[in-house]
Scaffold this active site. Structure first.
Site, short mmCIF file in Angstrom:
data_model
loop_
_atom_site.label_atom_id
_atom_site.label_comp_id
_atom_site.label_asym_id
_atom_site.label_seq_id
_atom_site.Cartn_x
_atom_site.Cartn_y
_atom_site.Cartn_z
N PRO A 163 0.83 -1.15 -0.02
CA PRO A 163 -0.01 0.07 0.13
C PRO A 163 0.83 1.37 0.00
O PRO A 163 1.82 1.30 0.53
CB PRO A 163 -0.86 -0.18 1.37
CG PRO A 163 -0.37 -1.27 2.01
CD PRO A 163 0.53 -2.06 1.20
N ASN A 164 0.37 2.40 -0.81
CA ASN A 164 1.02 3.64 -1.10
C ASN A 164 2.17 3.49 -1.57
O ASN A 164 2.70 4.69 -1.81
CB ASN A 164 1.02 4.14 0.69
CG ASN A 164 -0.30 4.37 1.36
OD1 ASN A 164 -1.23 4.78 0.75
ND2 ASN A 164 -0.12 3.78 2.37
N ARG B 241 4.99 11.26 -2.33
CA ARG B 241 4.72 10.83 -0.91
C ARG B 241 5.89 10.96 -0.11
O ARG B 241 6.95 10.47 -0.63
CB ARG B 241 4.53 9.28 -0.89
CG ARG B 241 4.27 8.73 0.49
CD ARG B 241 4.19 7.24 0.23
NE ARG B 241 3.95 6.55 1.51
CZ ARG B 241 4.23 5.51 2.17
NH1 ARG B 241 4.81 4.54 1.10
NH2 ARG B 241 4.05 4.98 3.28
N TYR C 288 11.11 9.05 1.39
CA TYR C 288 11.34 7.83 0.25
C TYR C 288 11.88 8.36 -1.03
O TYR C 288 11.95 7.51 -1.91
CB TYR C 288 9.90 7.33 0.03
CG TYR C 288 9.10 6.77 1.10
CD1 TYR C 288 9.64 5.71 1.58
CD2 TYR C 288 8.07 7.30 1.64
CE1 TYR C 288 8.93 5.21 2.72
CE2 TYR C 288 7.45 6.83 2.80
CZ TYR C 288 7.82 5.85 3.45
OH TYR C 288 7.33 5.02 4.71
N ASN D 77 7.91 -5.55 -1.22
CA ASN D 77 7.91 -4.50 -0.30
C ASN D 77 6.46 -4.61 0.23
O ASN D 77 5.49 -3.68 -0.43
CB ASN D 77 8.23 -3.02 -0.75
CG ASN D 77 8.27 -2.12 0.27
OD1 ASN D 77 7.78 -2.34 1.52
ND2 ASN D 77 8.91 -0.92 0.05
N ALA E 113 3.33 -1.03 4.72
CA ALA E 113 2.64 -0.83 6.19
C ALA E 113 2.05 -2.37 6.62
O ALA E 113 2.13 -2.51 7.75
CB ALA E 113 1.55 0.12 6.17
N GLU F 244 12.74 -9.28 0.93
CA GLU F 244 11.92 -8.23 1.38
C GLU F 244 12.70 -6.87 1.32
O GLU F 244 13.95 -6.98 1.69
CB GLU F 244 11.54 -8.46 2.97
CG GLU F 244 10.78 -7.23 3.54
CD GLU F 244 10.08 -7.64 4.85
OE1 GLU F 244 9.60 -8.79 5.08
OE2 GLU F 244 10.28 -6.87 5.81
N HIS G 197 12.63 -2.49 1.95
CA HIS G 197 12.04 -1.36 2.42
C HIS G 197 13.08 -0.33 2.03
O HIS G 197 14.34 -0.29 1.96
CB HIS G 197 12.22 -1.38 3.83
CG HIS G 197 11.13 -2.44 4.36
ND1 HIS G 197 9.82 -2.24 4.29
CD2 HIS G 197 11.33 -3.33 5.07
CE1 HIS G 197 9.38 -3.36 4.79
NE2 HIS G 197 10.21 -4.27 5.38
N ARG H 29 13.05 4.38 12.23
CA ARG H 29 11.90 5.28 12.64
C ARG H 29 10.82 4.86 13.75
O ARG H 29 11.58 4.75 14.64
CB ARG H 29 11.08 5.15 11.13
CG ARG H 29 11.93 5.55 10.07
CD ARG H 29 11.19 5.02 8.71
NE ARG H 29 10.13 6.03 8.58
CZ ARG H 29 8.95 5.83 7.62
NH1 ARG H 29 9.13 4.87 6.81
NH2 ARG H 29 7.90 6.60 7.47
C1 DQA Z 1 8.37 0.79 3.58
C2 DQA Z 1 8.11 1.29 5.29
C3 DQA Z 1 6.79 0.97 6.07
O1 DQA Z 1 7.12 1.09 7.32
C4 DQA Z 1 5.91 1.89 5.35
O2 DQA Z 1 4.74 1.84 5.98
C5 DQA Z 1 5.87 1.96 3.89
C6 DQA Z 1 7.17 1.86 3.41
C7 DQA Z 1 9.66 1.22 2.87
O3 DQA Z 1 9.77 1.03 1.92
O4 DQA Z 1 10.41 2.04 3.55
O5 DQA Z 1 5.01 2.33 3.24
O6 DQA Z 1 7.93 -0.38 3.49
#
Ligand code: DQA
Length: 164
Positions: free
Chosen positions: A9-10, A17, A22, A73, A76, A97, A99, A106
């Site tokens: 998501p997102n 964003r 990011y 990835n 959240a 995985e 990030h 964080r």
């Molecule tokens: C994320 C880290 C997560 O905590 C966050 O909710 C994201 C992006 C990252 O790529 O740093 O949406 O996965």
């Protein structure tokens, strides 16, 4: 050889964003770079992004019998989703995985990944370059598995010849 890239998501909002966390790169630009690496390695690659947990579980299940490696990835959902963890664990396909941010620097709720323990490894904190590292990692893992299977087959063929 086929790699499936799953984005949670997102991540479709990358580029606009929270650029301070990011960076400015859009998801499609990250994917374009991954596609180049895949092509250079004669590897098929498919991309999937969803904001819905169940759709991510479905996409993981669809990888069965289809994908050799997965880069994910979970965004959240990393910190909350037992369903995504169980799907990764169920399909038994090497998964890396990623990030973008260093989740350990964080908020505390981001420090724990429910999904990492069922992945081959985790890459974090290097921004979009992390996806490049994930490509190299998954190519390495899938090549090692392929070589191992070929060696096993050769051994079995040899044993069958000797038995006759
Ligand atoms: C994320 C880290 C997560 O905590 C966050 O909710 C994201 C992006 C990252 O790529 O740093 O949406 O996965």
């Amino acid at each position: 050889m086929k790699i499936v890239v799953i984005q949670g998501p997102n991540l479709n909002m990358l580029g606009m964003r929270e650029q301070n966390i990011y960076g400015p790169m859009k998801l499609e630009d990250i994917h374009a770079q991954m596609r180049d690496v895949a092509e250079q390695n004669n590897t098929e690659i498919e991309f999937f992004q969803s904001n819905l947990e169940g759709e991510i579980v479905d996409r993981l299940q669809e990888c069965l019998g289809d994908a050799d490696g997965i880069i994910i990835n979970p965004a959240a959902y990393t910190h909350t989703s037992i369903a995504i963890r169980d799907a990764i664990s169920a399909i038994q396909i090497p998964t890396v995985e990623v990030h973008l941010s260093n989740i350990h620097q964080r908020e505390e709720f981001r420090h724990k990944s429910l999904t990492a323990p069922v992945c081959a490894g985790q890459i974090l904190g290097f921004g979009p370059f992390g996806y490049h590292l994930a490509m190299i990692s998954i190519l390495q893992i899938t090549n090692e598995i392929k070589a191992m299977k070929e060696a096993q087959q050769a051994q079995q063929a040899q044993a069958a010849l000797q038995a006759n």
